[in-house]
Design a protein around this motif. Structure first.
Motif, PDB file in Angstrom:
ATOM      1  N   MET A   1       0.833  -1.196   0.000  1.00 36.81           N
ATOM      2  CA  MET A   1       0.000   0.000   0.000  1.00 36.81           C
ATOM      3  C   MET A   1       0.874   1.255   0.000  1.00 36.81           C
ATOM      4  N   LYS A   2       0.303   2.339  -0.490  1.00 37.27           N
ATOM      5  CA  LYS A   2       1.029   3.612  -0.534  1.00 37.27           C
ATOM      6  C   LYS A   2       0.456   4.544   0.529  1.00 37.27           C
ATOM      7  N   LEU A   3       1.356   5.102   1.336  1.00 33.98           N
ATOM      8  CA  LEU A   3       0.934   5.990   2.430  1.00 33.98           C
ATOM      9  C   LEU A   3       1.484   7.393   2.226  1.00 33.98           C
ATOM     10  N   LEU A   4       0.753   8.363   2.767  1.00 34.59           N
ATOM     11  CA  LEU A   4       1.263   9.729   2.874  1.00 34.59           C
ATOM     12  C   LEU A   4       1.325  10.064   4.359  1.00 34.59           C
ATOM     13  N   VAL A  49      -3.703   5.610   1.856  1.00 34.50           N
ATOM     14  CA  VAL A  49      -4.071   6.192   3.164  1.00 34.50           C
ATOM     15  C   VAL A  49      -3.193   7.416   3.440  1.00 34.50           C
ATOM     16  N   ALA A  50      -3.851   8.528   3.772  1.00 32.95           N
ATOM     17  CA  ALA A  50      -3.131   9.747   4.178  1.00 32.95           C
ATOM     18  C   ALA A  50      -3.203   9.864   5.692  1.00 32.95           C
ATOM     19  N   ILE A  51      -2.030   9.961   6.320  1.00 29.42           N
ATOM     20  CA  ILE A  51      -1.955  10.116   7.776  1.00 29.42           C
ATOM     21  C   ILE A  51      -1.580  11.575   8.031  1.00 29.42           C
ATOM     22  N   LEU A  52      -2.508  12.329   8.586  1.00 32.59           N
ATOM     23  CA  LEU A  52      -2.333  13.780   8.672  1.00 32.59           C
ATOM     24  C   LEU A  52      -2.296  14.274  10.115  1.00 32.59           C
ATOM     25  N   ASP A  53      -1.351  15.155  10.387  1.00 33.49           N
ATOM     26  CA  ASP A  53      -1.358  15.889  11.652  1.00 33.49           C
ATOM     27  C   ASP A  53      -2.385  17.017  11.480  1.00 33.49           C
ATOM     28  N   ILE A  54      -2.946  17.506  12.584  1.00 34.00           N
ATOM     29  CA  ILE A  54      -3.928  18.587  12.431  1.00 34.00           C
ATOM     30  C   ILE A  54      -3.251  19.936  12.242  1.00 34.00           C
ATOM     31  N   GLU A  55      -2.435  20.328  13.208  1.00 35.82           N
ATOM     32  CA  GLU A  55      -1.876  21.677  13.173  1.00 35.82           C
ATOM     33  C   GLU A  55      -0.563  21.699  12.399  1.00 35.82           C
ATOM     34  N   MET A  56      -0.672  22.056  11.114  1.00 31.48           N
ATOM     35  CA  MET A  56       0.508  22.170  10.254  1.00 31.48           C
ATOM     36  C   MET A  56       0.506  23.557   9.620  1.00 31.48           C
ATOM     37  N   PRO A  57       1.686  24.038   9.208  1.00 31.29           N
ATOM     38  CA  PRO A  57       1.733  25.336   8.527  1.00 31.29           C
ATOM     39  C   PRO A  57       1.035  25.286   7.167  1.00 31.29           C
ATOM     40  N   GLN A  58       0.628  26.442   6.698  1.00 28.23           N
ATOM     41  CA  GLN A  58       0.024  26.671   5.372  1.00 28.23           C
ATOM     42  C   GLN A  58      -1.369  26.076   5.206  1.00 28.23           C
ATOM     43  N   LYS A  59      -1.501  24.780   5.410  1.00 27.68           N
ATOM     44  CA  LYS A  59      -2.834  24.153   5.412  1.00 27.68           C
ATOM     45  C   LYS A  59      -2.874  23.164   6.560  1.00 27.68           C
TER      46      LYS A  59
END
Length: 199
Positions: A1-4, A49-59
């Motif tokens: 699988m490919k992850l971000l 699957v994209a694994i995202l932090d909430i508080e990031m710069p720009q977006k």
């Protein structure tokens, strides 16, 4: 699988990616250190699957989630955060997040979450469910209307005219709102109510 993996703290992101790479079914991991980079990757790569932090710069992670859903991408979205803020959680659920979990979990737990969302199921940290239950909106329907007009910058007189009530009644509602929210003034009240998604 490919992850971000989108996370603005480099050390944490690198460690996370190294550990995820040790999993048998992970083929490729794209890295982003802000929301804008994450969007660019999602635009140009097929990500499972994209694994995202909430508080990031720009977006923020929530911006990326909402963009992903607006584009109707098949990518599953897992938000990992240290914040137990109810407003964030509610916004994520409203946008159709697949999983919303706290960062204090092991990589094997994160892999379990990834498999859960790939199987079409949702997962939310129990701690967040508890905080939702204890953060019910204390404002009555009428107080919410008043609060929304306060947030729109209306004066007590303007609110009274809009809701066909006396100026004194609006002042009473405002006092009650301040007491319920633990706010000292209109600006504080608006900030609290918006953070908790009560207006």
């Amino acid at each position: 699988m490919k992850l971000l993996v989108a996370e603005d703290q480099s050390m944490l992101r690198d460690a996370m990616c190294q550990l995820l790479f040790m999993e048998d079914d992970v083929d490729e991991i794209f890295q982003a250190n802000n929301g804008k980079e994450a969007l660019k990757i999602l635009e140009n790569q097929d990500v499972d699957v994209a694994i995202l932090d909430i508080e990031m710069p720009q977006k923020t992670g929530l911006d990326v989630l909402e963009w992903t859903r607006a584009k109707d991408l098949p990518t599953k979205v897992v938000i990992v955060t240290t914040f137990k803020r109810v407003g964030y959680f509610q916004r994520a659920v409203k946008a159709g997040v697949d999983a919303y979990v706290l960062k204090d979990r092991s990589i094997s737990e994160l892999m379990n979450t990834i498999h859960t969302v790939l199987a079409g199921r949702k997962e939310y940290s129990p701690e967040l469910m508890d905080s939702i239950m204890s953060h019910e909106n204390p404002l009555s329907k009428q107080e919410q209307k008043v609060m929304e007009l306060i947030a729109a910058g209306k004066t007590s007189k303007e609110i009274a005219t809009r809701l066909f009530l006396s100026d004194g009644t609006i002042r009473n509602y405002t006092t009650s709102i301040f007491n319920k929210l633990g706010a000292n003034n209109r600006i504080e009240a608006v900030k609290i109510a918006q953070e908790k998604d009560w207006i």
